[in-house]
Design a protein around this motif. Structure first.
Motif, PDB file in Angstrom:
ATOM      1  N   TYR A 116       0.795  -1.232   0.000  1.00  0.00           N
ATOM      2  CA  TYR A 116       0.000   0.000   0.000  1.00  0.00           C
ATOM      3  C   TYR A 116       0.825   1.279   0.000  1.00  0.00           C
ATOM      4  O   TYR A 116       0.299   2.380  -0.055  1.00  0.00           O
ATOM      5  CB  TYR A 116      -1.084  -0.011   1.086  1.00  0.00           C
ATOM      6  CG  TYR A 116      -0.665   0.194   2.513  1.00  0.00           C
ATOM      7  CD1 TYR A 116      -1.004  -0.742   3.488  1.00  0.00           C
ATOM      8  CD2 TYR A 116       0.019   1.350   2.924  1.00  0.00           C
ATOM      9  CE1 TYR A 116      -0.647  -0.558   4.816  1.00  0.00           C
ATOM     10  CE2 TYR A 116       0.373   1.536   4.241  1.00  0.00           C
ATOM     11  CZ  TYR A 116       0.042   0.576   5.190  1.00  0.00           C
ATOM     12  OH  TYR A 116       0.388   0.760   6.500  1.00  0.00           O
ATOM     13  N   THR A 117       2.136   1.118   0.034  1.00  0.00           N
ATOM     14  CA  THR A 117       2.981   2.312  -0.041  1.00  0.00           C
ATOM     15  C   THR A 117       3.110   2.780  -1.497  1.00  0.00           C
ATOM     16  O   THR A 117       4.005   2.363  -2.227  1.00  0.00           O
ATOM     17  CB  THR A 117       4.367   2.031   0.563  1.00  0.00           C
ATOM     18  OG1 THR A 117       4.176   1.580   1.917  1.00  0.00           O
ATOM     19  CG2 THR A 117       5.232   3.269   0.564  1.00  0.00           C
ATOM     20  N   VAL A 118       2.158   3.609  -1.885  1.00  0.00           N
ATOM     21  CA  VAL A 118       2.170   4.163  -3.240  1.00  0.00           C
ATOM     22  C   VAL A 118       1.840   5.643  -3.131  1.00  0.00           C
ATOM     23  O   VAL A 118       0.887   6.012  -2.447  1.00  0.00           O
ATOM     24  CB  VAL A 118       1.095   3.490  -4.133  1.00  0.00           C
ATOM     25  CG1 VAL A 118       1.168   4.042  -5.543  1.00  0.00           C
ATOM     26  CG2 VAL A 118       1.284   1.980  -4.135  1.00  0.00           C
ATOM     27  N   TYR A 119       2.650   6.459  -3.730  1.00  0.00           N
ATOM     28  CA  TYR A 119       2.402   7.909  -3.690  1.00  0.00           C
ATOM     29  C   TYR A 119       2.179   8.408  -5.105  1.00  0.00           C
ATOM     30  O   TYR A 119       2.681   7.823  -6.063  1.00  0.00           O
ATOM     31  CB  TYR A 119       3.607   8.651  -3.101  1.00  0.00           C
ATOM     32  CG  TYR A 119       4.075   8.103  -1.789  1.00  0.00           C
ATOM     33  CD1 TYR A 119       3.476   8.495  -0.594  1.00  0.00           C
ATOM     34  CD2 TYR A 119       5.128   7.190  -1.736  1.00  0.00           C
ATOM     35  CE1 TYR A 119       3.910   7.983   0.620  1.00  0.00           C
ATOM     36  CE2 TYR A 119       5.573   6.680  -0.529  1.00  0.00           C
ATOM     37  CZ  TYR A 119       4.960   7.078   0.649  1.00  0.00           C
ATOM     38  OH  TYR A 119       5.389   6.577   1.836  1.00  0.00           O
TER      39      TYR A 119
ATOM     40  N   LEU C 267       0.475   7.280   5.098  1.00  0.00           N
ATOM     41  CA  LEU C 267       1.512   6.744   4.222  1.00  0.00           C
ATOM     42  C   LEU C 267       2.858   7.427   4.407  1.00  0.00           C
ATOM     43  O   LEU C 267       3.887   6.902   4.035  1.00  0.00           O
ATOM     44  CB  LEU C 267       1.086   6.912   2.758  1.00  0.00           C
ATOM     45  CG  LEU C 267       0.174   5.843   2.191  1.00  0.00           C
ATOM     46  CD1 LEU C 267      -0.127   6.150   0.743  1.00  0.00           C
ATOM     47  CD2 LEU C 267       0.847   4.490   2.314  1.00  0.00           C
TER      48      LEU C 267
END
Lengths: 448, 734, 316
Positions: A116-119, C267
């Motif tokens: 889920y680490t998406v920027y 995040l």
């Protein structure tokens, strides 16, 4: 230096058939010369010519692909030592390290975080790209299970790390359709590994104890016909790794050294005892020529700054990054918030929005498409002319969002204010400051 | 060189050296050789002696060698029947004069410790300040270095009246100059005159009363000498560098008021060594030719009301105007203002009335700086809605001014006038148009204020080439017509000058590296017949830009030997480009598309490239958005060509260059052009005509295809064949 | 084919510039190779980090940045001492932010007084940075030069618009100047030439090619620094052979990314550590590009960068 567009053009069929996707052979030649097209796109080049052009126009650092589909990661393809000389092509792949010694829950958590680490920034997707799976338990089945789990839980490309060639080959076979990077061939096993990688058409990492050994093994693998290698010089200190990376890149570019003409793999995870320090080393590798950068953990506070660094360093210096043309709402805006307009050069956007943000005056920022040019350049090139600005303002929908009709334009563009008032008769045009850093003071005193 | 002056200077020097010798002998007897002598609170000893000779005089005993040096320097008295001396002996005499005077003043400090006050301000009972100590030197010296005080006037003697003294002092203050005063004329000193007139003197007001005797002139010269050592890093004894530093940086001059005695001549001769000229109010002989000083050496008989202006001019001092004295706000924020009908009070030009703007250069003597002449009614004499004819004639003069710069200065009028709040300016030359809004008139704005604006801005922005500016503003129809006639003549001459300028007639070309910030190895070479590819800089612009900003992006290049006339390669250009591209570009052709073409930045107006099938060249301009026959749109081409790389077959060009006789000579020139966007072709039509005629194909323009003919080579080739386009039969391009 | 290390032949060398007052100078520069390319040249003086001190209590600082200095933020002298005594600062950078006419607009005299106090209280080299308003800086930095005579402060930013005035004061009172230009190698060179023409000695010039934070234009200054180094070391460009300073902390700590909490943007991870790494990574990049002096804020970021310098210099 590769061939010039004209030199390539002379060797093309000159049919202007358009089968390659561009209308003319000249245009295709130019694309080849600037590395924006592949030779294979032309169906009519004789093989001999293809080889000749390919040889001369191929980047000195070969492009290697790990993974498949949407998540295929391109590495290498580099043609310069310094980004200002042209541009860096393929940003490094930050890679999560998982060991078959970790317990399952831990692995699940880390994988989840990885996934889920998406920027998204300026329309570019930034994320850690690869998962490295390392055999440490000595138990081949544990390794196999872990690889399977990873394959199931992510589409990302893989790096399979196992010193046991037998175990590695078994597992790799099961997932060779994912085009994993096999880690690694060394001076003892290169024949086995080389043949195996060839058989599976997977990229192969080469690990050595030092540069000389790396050179020799790589040379032998090339002789065996391998084309997709990734280099590990074995350095595990910041200083040694720095030096090795520079020598590898320079050899490829300046000496046309084929054995060093590949992307690299580096291990900050083995060079630090905490994530903060590891991040520093990874940053060093980002600037200076790391390809696959293996990290012990993926944590937002570390990977986000790293991805920013990577994005900055790999931005094409000759092609400004642009943000989307639209209304940006900064802070809790309402119908009497100020309205400002500027161009869509990404740096302009970041700086202006940052200053508005720090002014704590909620505002609407209209970003007009200026093809990524800065305000003055855009104006000079006719991309920030009164008529087009007016059209955008009218269509943007800002008139529904605010009651007032006051528009702040950049101080440097005072010259268009008159024309703009004529184009936007309902609006009062206000001249903002020339420097973004003066925006907070300006906004604080601005009366709407 | 005037023999009279030299003879007088030498006589004066002999007197002064003799006087110093006597003082020295007397002091030596009285105090002995170990007696310390010094100027107070300085580490520079007796600064002129220290600076010039490197001798640190700290005791009376040390004086001996300086006296010897003086005697060595001072020439024998001049006999009447020899046609000598020339400048050199007089200069040496002047130098000896200062050494001797320093000794005299140092002995004075020893014998009369309270003769001078030791501070920045005069005291009620003693107005003489004496030498500046190191604290004053540092504090005031900074102003000399940063230009807030460009220099000083060393005044000897006194003015004929207190009023004149005050006026001269005030004028010098207005130019930010320090006024260093010494010596008397018929028993009167300038310092006393100022005090009598109630003027506050002292370092803070920059009116410095050094001393009552002419020997106090050394305090001024010592200040200058120390400044060179303190700020210029000049070593003691390095007289050549010290003197050069002063000549180049300290805008000082001597201004003797009253009878010039032999001793004054000696001091004036000495000052010439530092590059400081003398401007006198009495009819003494002049030394006009330049040599040691930047311009004239001695100028005399100058009326008191002109003396400051003349001094400033002779020393080459730049005028700085910091404030624009008009009743409206001024700045770039007002550039784009429109004055609409409802707000309109007055207008002129723009086809409604006659209107013209002209900037011309004149001789220094013909221009009175700051003068604004208004003939005809101004805004306070017209009613709302009036229109009048208008002419603005700006006359400039400057030692570095060239008539070639006139159009560049004239082009500035548009934005400089537009910067005035409440004024709208459009166009230029005889199509100019000015609108003045009601608000401006209410605030008291007058047309003659435009003169003030132009005077101030020309000085501010073009100080390097402009020394004097006067402006004539006319609303009187006859006068306007006169200017219009003059303008027509001038425009004609200018056009002829530009036409007549060829790459062969000029030895110097210019570089432009403005774009290196994003195109690191790009170097534009701009020749008279090849303007910069951005279209913004032609050869004359670059020439002016270099004069205005000598360290800027436009540098002169001596083209040197022509190594390939058809390609346009010169040795000097090659060497320069190699260096300026930081060793990236090894060879560059000014006139070729195929062979070492010029690098491109990204800001070019047009791109030229080849059309292989047609054996021709196409050019596409930035505004043309469509597809072109080479298979690439402008934006794609721009991406391929920019960034400071040499891309054979692709070249950034300006629109102007397309109609130049030097357009791609190596490929056959304009004759090769097979395709242009329609709008570009139309834009260039007028300028293309004569070239076509010269080529012997008067209808050549009709042979060039455009997008209405086709946007692929296949489409345009039949057209070219039908028209018999010359490119088809020319040598193969590749 | 045997493998051979391709070395760059350097023809130039960066000037060695001693900073600070006699007896306790810190020297920067002296490189005869690109940064940390120790296998082919020398870097006799390691890059130095100057810790920021503000002339008055800062507003709008994130808690992360504020926390280490919470007890001293009202007092520049105590702040400077804490940087030296607690965090071992090698240099201090006094930011005269409150001189900004758009901010508190304190007078030149007042700024000079504060500077004098700090200068008297520290023995390490002191950088004094104005508010980047050309006119105000002229006034302030001239006054600073005068009251701190002989301390060899590092005064900046000196720009084309005020180089004469500040340069003259620096010559008179013997300070070092920071020649500041907006991300352009030619402008950097031009300003150095102008300073030379003014007679500012060559051992009194430091280059500031401007700094952008990570994600905020860092790439521009990264490249301009690399280009300056390249010009200086291999292209015989003498007027660029000066050490480089990067005033990066204030750029980093004003970005949104160091202020958004983890709750707002999960995040982005831990807020504190993120801020520290944003600063440390910005520093790491400019360090590799050629910076000799880094102006930094957070002690932990500084210690990360120091460690990194040590690693690259000594290989542990």
């Amino acid at each position: 230096m590769g061939l010039s567009g004209i030199e390539i053009f002379k060797k093309l069929p000159k049919t202007n058939c358009g089968k390659c996707g561009v209308p003319t052979c000249l245009a295709f030649a130019m694309k080849l010369a600037t590395g924006q097209a592949e030779l294979d796109a032309c169906p009519d080049i004789p093989d001999a010519v293809k080889e000749e052009i390919g040889e001369a126009s191929a980047p000195p650092v070969k492009t290697v692909v790990i993974g498949t589909g949407d998540r295929a990661v391109k590495l290498g393809g580099e043609t310069v030592l310094f980004r200002h000389e042209k541009r860096f092509e393929n940003p490094p792949a930050f890679t999560l390290l998982l060991s078959d010694k970790m317990d399952e829950a831990e692995i699940t958590t880390r994988l989840k975080k990885f996934n889920y680490t998406v920027y998204e920034r300026v329309g570019v997707v930034l994320r850690p790209e690869l998962v490295a799976i390392k055999a440490e338990s000595g138990d081949a089945s544990r390794f196999g299970t872990l690889v399977e789990k990873v394959c199931n839980e992510t589409d990302a490309g893989l790096v399979l790390m196992n010193e046991d060639t037998e175990a590695l080959s078994q597992v790799a076979r099961s997932c060779s359709n994912r085009k994993p990077l096999l880690y690694a061939a060394n001076k003892n096993n290169f024949e086995t590994m080389g043949n195996f990688a060839k058989e599976l058409s997977c990229p192969l990492a080469v690990k050595a104890g030092n540069l000389e050994e790396l050179f020799e093994v790589s040379e032998k693998l090339i002789a065996m016909g391998l084309k997709d290698l990734v280099l590990d010089s074995g350095a595990r200190s910041a200083k040694q790794a720095f030096e090795d990376q520079i020598i590898i890149r320079r050899s490829a570019l300046l000496k046309k050294s084929k054995p060093f003409g590949f992307p690299t793999i580096v291990f900050p995870c083995e060079m630090a005892d905490n994530l903060m320090k590891e991040t520093m080393i990874a940053c060093q590798m980002t600037a200076k020529y790391g390809g696959v950068i293996v990290m012990s953990e993926i944590e937002g506070h570390s990977i986000f700054p790293l991805l920013l660094a990577s994005m900055n360093i790999f931005t094409d210096p000759q092609r400004p990054m642009a943000v989307e043309q639209k209304i940006y709402e900064i802070g809790a805006t309402n119908e009497s918030s100020p309205v400002l307009i500027t161009g869509n050069f990404s740096l302009t956007y970041f700086i202006v929005s940052g200053e508005i943000d720090s002014s704590r005056v909620p505002s609407y920022l209209l970003i007009k498409d200026t093809e990524g040019l800065s305000v003055l350049t855009a104006w000079a090139a006719g991309k920030f002319a009164a008529d087009t600005v007016a059209t955008f303002v009218k269509k943007s929908g800002i008139e529904e969002k605010v009651k007032h009709r006051k528009l702040v334009i950049p101080g440097y563009l005072a010259t268009i204010s008159g024309e703009l008032e004529e184009e936007l008769p309902d609006w009062e045009i206000l001249i903002g400051p020339r420097e973004a850093s003066h925006l907070p003071a300006y906004l604080k005193q601005l009366k709407i | 060189m005037s023999k009279i002056i030299c003879s007088a200077a030498i006589r004066g020097a002999r007197n002064i050296v003799g006087m110093a010798e006597a003082k020295y002998e007397e002091a030596l007897k009285k105090w002995g050789p170990d007696q310390k002598i010094e100027f107070p609170n300085t580490t520079y000893y007796l600064p002129i002696i220290y600076g010039m000779l490197g001798i640190p005089v700290s005791t009376l005993g040390d004086v001996k060698q300086v006296m010897d040096k003086c005697n060595e320097l001072v020439p024998a008295a001049v006999s009447d029947n020899v046609w000598l001396p020339y400048l050199a002996p007089a200069l040496e005499a002047g130098m000896a004069t200062f050494f001797a005077e320093e000794i005299i003043e140092a002995i004075r400090y020893l014998e009369e410790p309270d003769f001078y006050t030791k501070g920045e301000d005069p005291l009620p009972d003693n107005i003489w300040l004496g030498t500046a100590d190191d604290i004053i030197l540092r504090k005031r010296g900074v102003e000399f270095v940063d230009g807030t005080a460009p220099g000083f006037a060393a005044i000897l003697g006194a003015a004929p009246s207190n009023e004149i003294a005050v006026k001269i002092a005030l004028e010098l203050q207005e130019k930010n100059l320090y006024v260093f005063m010494c010596a008397d004329h018929e028993g009167k000193t300038m310092s006393e005159q100022l005090i009598e007139a109630g003027v506050q003197i002292g370092w803070p007001t920059r009116l410095v009363s050094f001393g009552p005797s002419y020997t106090a002139a050394v305090f001024a010269m010592g200040f200058a000498t120390r400044a060179a050592m303190s700020f210029g890093g000049v070593q003691p004894g390095d007289f050549a560098r010290n003197l050069r530093y002063n000549k180049d940086r300290i805008f000082a001059f001597a201004m003797p008021l009253g009878t010039v005695t032999d001793e004054w001549y000696a001091n004036a001769a000495g000052a010439i060594n530092w590059g400081f000229p003398t401007i006198a109010d009495t009819p003494i002989p002049e030394i006009l030719p330049t040599g040691v000083c930047t311009y004239e050496h001695v100028v005399s008989n100058v009326p008191h009301d002109k003396i400051v202006a003349r001094a400033v001019e002779v020393r080459g001092l730049k005028v700085s105007v910091t404030k624009i004295d008009i009743p409206m706000s001024y700045g770039p924020a007002f550039e784009g203002e429109r004055i609409r009908k409802d707000d309109l009070y007055f207008e002129c030009g723009g086809g409604r009335t006659l209107g013209v703007e002209l900037t011309v250069s004149k001789d220094m003597s013909e221009v009175e700086d700051g003068k604004v002449e208004m003939v005809g009614p101004d805004l306070d004499q017209v009613k709302e809605g009036d229109k009048l004819p208008f002419a603005m004639l700006i006359e400039v003069a400057g030692r570095q001014m060239q008539s070639d710069f006139e159009p560049i200065l004239e082009r500035q009028i548009h934005h400089l006038v537009n910067y005035v709040q409440g004024i709208m300016h459009i166009g230029q030359r005889s199509i100019m148009w000015i609108r003045v809004g009601k608000a401006a008139v209410e605030k008291g704005f007058l047309l003659k204020h435009l003169g003030k604006v132009m005077h101030a801005k020309y000085h501010q922005d073009f100080g390097n080439i402009v020394d004097k500016v006067q402006v004539k503003i006319y609303t009187d129809e006859e006068k306007v017509k006169e200017v219009l006639e003059q303008a027509k003549r001038v425009y004609k001459q200018r056009d002829a000058r530009v036409e007549g300028m060829t790459d062969e007639t000029e030895e110097t070309y210019y570089s432009c590296t403005l774009c290196q910030s994003f195109a690191p190895s790009h170097v534009c070479v701009i020749t008279p017949e090849r303007a910069g590819m951005c279209g913004a800089y032609n050869w004359l612009d670059c020439k002016a830009s270099f004069e205005i900003n000598p360290t800027g992006p436009n540098q002169p290049i001596i083209k040197g030997e022509c190594t390939a006339p058809v390609l346009g390669q010169w040795k000097g250009i090659t060497d320069f480009v190699y260096k300026a591209s930081r060793q990236k570009v090894e060879q560059v052709s000014a006139y070729s598309l195929m062979n070492s073409p010029m690098t491109a930045c990204g800001c070019f107006e047009c791109v030229a490239t080849i059309l292989p099938m047609c054996n021709g060249i196409m050019v596409v301009n930035r505004d043309f958005m469509g597809m072109t026959p080479c298979g690439m749109k402008f934006t794609t081409l721009a991406g391929m060509v920019g960034g400071g790389n040499q891309t054979p077959g692709f070249l950034g060009v300006s629109k102007y260059y397309i109609c130049s006789k030097k357009f791609l000579v190596a490929e056959g020139g304009l004759k090769r052009v097979a395709w242009l966007p329609k709008m570009l072709k139309e834009e260039l039509a007028e300028r293309m005509k004569p070239i076509c005629e010269e080529m012997g194909i008067p209808n050549f323009a009709d042979m060039i295809a455009d997008e209405t003919v086709g946007t692929t080579e296949e489409e345009i080739l039949p057209f070219l064949e039908e028209k018999g386009h010359p490119a088809l039969t020319m040598d193969p391009l590749m | 084919m045997a493998f051979e290390v391709p070395k760059v032949s350097y023809t130039g060398k960066i000037r060695e510039i001693p900073l600070g007052r006699e007896g306790s100078t810190v020297t920067v520069g002296g490189e005869s190779c690109y940064s940390f390319h120790l296998f082919e040249g020398e870097m006799p003086y390691t890059p130095k980090i100057a810790m920021e001190v503000y002339d008055s209590e800062p507003e709008d600082w994130s808690d992360t940045a504020l926390e280490p200095f919470a007890d001293v933020i009202k007092d520049p002298v105590a702040w400077a001492r804490k940087c030296i005594d607690t965090y071992g600062a090698e240099m201090i950078a006094l930011q005269l932010a409150s001189t900004d006419p758009n901010d508190k607009d304190i007078s030149a005299d007042e700024a000079a007084k504060i500077t004098k106090k700090v200068a008297d209280a520290v023995e390490v080299p002191l950088i004094v940075w104005g508010c980047a308003n050309v006119e105000k800086d002229t006034e302030v930095l001239k006054a600073v030069c005068e009251v701190c005579e002989g301390k060899n402060l590092i005064i900046g930013p000196v720009v084309e618009g005020n180089y004469r005035a500040i340069g003259a004061a620096a010559i008179a009172y013997k300070h070092t100047v920071v020649a500041s230009t907006p991300i352009d190698i030619n402008l950097a060179k031009q300003l150095n030439i102008l300073l030379g023409n003014l007679n500012v000695p060559d051992e009194k010039i430091i280059i500031d090619p401007s700094t952008g934070a990570l994600g905020y234009g860092l790439e521009y200054c990264y490249s301009v620094m690399e280009r300056i180094r390249m010009a200086a070391l291999v292209q015989e460009d003498e007027r660029l052979q000066f050490p480089i300073i990067s005033n990066l902390a204030k750029e980093v700590w004003k970005t949104k990314e160091v202020k958004v909490t983890e709750a707002e943007a999960p995040l982005l991870g831990d807020l504190g550590k993120r801020g520290i790494l944003m600063e440390a990574l910005t520093a790491q990049c400019v360090l590799l590009a050629g910076a000799n002096i880094l102006v930094m804020r957070h002690p932990e970021a500084i210690s990360l960068v120091k460690q990194s310098i040590k690693d690259l210099m000594t290989g542990k």
